[in-house]
Design an enzyme around this catalytic site. Structure first.
Site, short mmCIF file in Angstrom:
data_model
loop_
_atom_site.label_atom_id
_atom_site.label_comp_id
_atom_site.label_asym_id
_atom_site.label_seq_id
_atom_site.Cartn_x
_atom_site.Cartn_y
_atom_site.Cartn_z
N HIS A 11 -0.58 4.83 8.17
CA HIS A 11 -1.87 5.14 7.30
C HIS A 11 -1.67 5.51 5.78
O HIS A 11 -1.99 5.07 4.95
CB HIS A 11 -2.99 5.99 7.94
CG HIS A 11 -4.20 5.87 7.03
ND1 HIS A 11 -4.94 4.74 7.31
CD2 HIS A 11 -4.77 6.65 6.15
CE1 HIS A 11 -6.07 4.92 6.32
NE2 HIS A 11 -5.82 5.98 5.43
N HIS B 128 -8.95 1.48 1.38
CA HIS B 128 -8.70 0.90 2.27
C HIS B 128 -8.97 -0.69 2.13
O HIS B 128 -8.42 -1.61 2.75
CB HIS B 128 -9.43 1.27 3.52
CG HIS B 128 -8.91 2.46 3.96
ND1 HIS B 128 -9.75 3.43 4.57
CD2 HIS B 128 -7.99 3.34 3.51
CE1 HIS B 128 -9.18 4.83 4.66
NE2 HIS B 128 -8.01 4.60 3.96
N ASP C 121 -2.56 3.64 2.75
CA ASP C 121 -3.22 4.22 1.42
C ASP C 121 -2.29 3.68 0.05
O ASP C 121 -2.83 3.52 -0.81
CB ASP C 121 -3.19 5.84 1.69
CG ASP C 121 -4.31 6.08 2.40
OD1 ASP C 121 -5.57 5.36 2.42
OD2 ASP C 121 -4.43 7.55 2.76
N HIS D 199 -3.13 9.85 -3.17
CA HIS D 199 -3.65 8.73 -4.08
C HIS D 199 -3.41 9.20 -5.40
O HIS D 199 -2.92 8.29 -6.37
CB HIS D 199 -5.22 8.78 -4.05
CG HIS D 199 -5.47 8.18 -2.54
ND1 HIS D 199 -5.10 7.12 -2.10
CD2 HIS D 199 -6.46 8.81 -1.59
CE1 HIS D 199 -5.69 7.00 -0.88
NE2 HIS D 199 -6.28 7.80 -0.43
ZN LIG Z 1 -6.71 6.13 3.71
#
Ligand SMILES: [Zn+2]
Length: 303
Positions: free
Chosen positions: A252, A93, A256, A279
């Site tokens: 969100h 973040h 990311d 991720h």
């Molecule tokens: Zn996150």
């Protein structure tokens, strides 16, 4: 290794922007979601071409960890960077805030391994950076142009890069928790600029299902975080919390993605489409693009 195209094949509209750093130091304090440890983050101005570098000042001798995809190590549900025997965790973040706001050069001094969770979004970091102010530097920002479609993943989850509008970065994210859950299916498409990042993505908070939160607590993780510190969903919606956006979850996930793309260490020009990716896949795509992409602006492979 790069497919170097002739200069006249680049979009003529693209004028590289100047690199930026902070006008002065900014700081954010909080505690790590996973460790529960107090931590202070200090963002300091840094010279052109130095990139984003974390500095662990709590170790006997401060250790510098450059925020590049080559330093990423796989950990569940968060991004960890490791170099010179030290690591920083849950950096995504912060990376999103720096990348989204075009803070290209910055030393991030921290006094613990895990970054503060704050409210689960990038907003506290963005506000601190914006309050410090930005300055342009005497060097152009290197840019990587996406020239062809590159897709990673499988039918369950994938991410792809494709050529986009001239000179621009844009993203499209599909989130799918099935039609029976409170999160459901959400899609977001966005041209990414510092303005749009700050307004549309930065406030969107981390979320999880109650079953996931219960499992983490049973492992002794995240015991200090409360239902006010992130969004925990049961069948009816967020527990003891209100959404900032109707589609806060997909926002969100897009935040990311911006944090993962920031590990490229350069601007990316292209359209990124993600279907339930996370991720690991996002970072893998960055690795592939850095190896195969079309780079302009004096970027050095040794980074
Ligand atoms: Zn996150």
């Amino acid at each position: 290794m790069f497919k170097r195209l002739k200069d006249d094949s680049r979009p003529s509209l693209h004028v590289p922007r100047q690199q930026r750093t902070l006008a002065k130091t900014a700081s954010v304090e909080g505690f790590g979601y996973w460790s529960g440890k107090d931590v202070r983050v200090e963002f300091r101005p840094a010279p052109a071409d130095s990139g984003v570098v974390f500095v662990r000042e709590d170790l006997p001798k401060p250790v510098k960890i450059k925020a590049v995809v080559a330093h990423r190590v796989e950990t569940p549900r968060r991004t960890t960077l490791r170099a010179a025997g030290a690591s920083v965790e849950m950096v995504e973040h912060i990376m999103a805030a720096l990348g989204g706001m075009h803070v290209d050069n910055c030393e991030v001094w921290v006094n613990a391994a895990e970054m503060p969770g704050c409210d689960g979004s990038s907003l506290p970091f963005v506000e601190a950076l914006a309050a410090a102010g930005f300055v342009e530097q005497k060097a152009a920002r290197p840019t990587l142009f996406v020239r062809e479609v590159t897709r990673l993943g499988n039918e369950e989850s994938w991410v792809e890069a494709r050529p986009g509008a001239a000179g621009a970065l844009s993203v499209k994210f599909h989130l799918d928790y099935g039609s029976e859950t409170a999160i459901g299916r959400q899609t977001l498409t966005l041209p990414v600029t510092p303005d749009s990042f700050r307004r549309e993505l930065a406030p969107a908070r981390t979320f999880m299902l109650k079953s996931e939160a219960d499992w983490l607590l049973a492992q002794g993780l995240g015991t200090r975080a409360t239902l006010k510190d992130l969004l925990v969903f049961d069948a009816d919606g967020p527990i003891d919390n209100e959404l900032r956006f109707r589609d806060e979850c997909v926002r969100h996930k897009t935040l990311d993605l911006i944090g993962d793309l920031a590990l490229a260490g350069c601007d990316l020009v292209g359209h990124f489409v993600a279907f339930r990716s996370g991720h690991r896949l996002n970072a893998e795509l960055v690795r592939v693009l850095l190896t195969e992409g079309d780079m302009a602006g004096g970027w050095k492979r040794s980074a």
